[in-house]
Enzyme design. Sequence first.
Site, PDB file in Angstrom:
ATOM      1  N   LYS A 100       0.861  -1.190   0.000  1.00 44.58           N
ATOM      2  CA  LYS A 100       0.000   0.000   0.000  1.00 44.58           C
ATOM      3  C   LYS A 100       0.892   1.233   0.000  1.00 44.58           C
ATOM      4  O   LYS A 100       1.721   1.420   0.885  1.00 44.58           O
ATOM      5  CB  LYS A 100      -0.909  -0.007   1.215  1.00 44.58           C
TER       6      LYS A 100
ATOM      7  N   LYS B 277      -2.200  -1.473  -3.792  1.00 43.24           N
ATOM      8  CA  LYS B 277      -3.067  -0.298  -3.699  1.00 43.24           C
ATOM      9  C   LYS B 277      -2.233   0.978  -3.755  1.00 43.24           C
ATOM     10  O   LYS B 277      -1.237   1.049  -3.044  1.00 43.24           O
ATOM     11  CB  LYS B 277      -3.826  -0.373  -2.373  1.00 43.24           C
TER      12      LYS B 277
END
Length: 332
Positions: A202, A256
């Site tokens: 992320k 992400k």
Amino acid sequence: MQPIQAPYPTTRFRRLRRTAALRALVQETTLTTGDLIWPVFLCDGANQRQPVASMPGVERLSLDLIVGAAADARDLGIPAICLFPYTDPGLKTADCREAWNPENLTNRAIRAIKAQVPDIAVMTDVALDPYNAHGHDGLVVDGVILNDETVEALVKMALAQAASGADILGPSDMMDGRIGAIRAALESAGHKDVAILSYAAKYASAFYGPFRDAVGATGALKGDKKTYQMNPANSDEAIRLVARDLAEGADMVMVKPGMPYLDICARAKDAFGAPTFAYQVSGEYAMIQAAAQNGWIDGEKAMVESLLAFKRAGCDGILTYFAPAVAKLLRG
Ligand code: PBG
């Protein structure tokens, strides 16, 4: 793989692009409703539908309406829904204790959905940012985001979600060691079949802006998340993080944001072959919707193309705010 082909004109690639039938026969990847996880925003109250201004088409829904939304998603063939709470500012505290309250919005929603729409998988967000006034994903002391103390809090949060009936836990916090700690706690508490979809790679991204509006964290966030989320310049580190989270007990991993990080999706899938997901985040959704609203792109075609690209990159599925819209389209 070593493709063998005769030189032009013996080989003409356009032969197989000539008609829709021929194109369909040689299509390498497909997008199906089974690839979708739908992130939804929860709010308190009854019969509430609050539009999120920066995410046209997305609304925060109260508990009574979320159950209907889950049923609609199930009817469209969407296998999973992912819950994000808009927390009342009065419930935000420095110790984030609302995060593991069995009666918090998320836990009530899990129970309501599992009671009435048991066949849709319910995924949660395991992170502290909705529960404190500074908008960080961890406990903060003197401006420092504490790792190990945060992991202890995340374990309590994960156990409360598992006890409420969550099928998939999504730790999105990027603290070190949280997957192993959560997995061990789930085993000891008898939640051996609760899955973990780790937000493994992320990035500290500008594309989360509209999400922070949706969960009411925009004004709150002090500074940035660069001491725990990844540097967008890094790729090898993402692979090490995915390896680490799989080794600690993650069943599935996530990259992400999505579209600017398709190289990471492809590397992660190639390296480990584990179930790999991308999160097409709020800013990606907002960009497509904004351009479409201006008439600058065909929103429907851009939606489908953007999602198909994740499959081509090797992803098994996508978290996307477009889930219901694209599922309707795929079902004709
Ligand atoms: C925070 C969290 C974020 C998102 C999901 N979980 C925002 C952040 O890290 O600041 C972003 C999702 C999106 O932008 O759609 N735990």
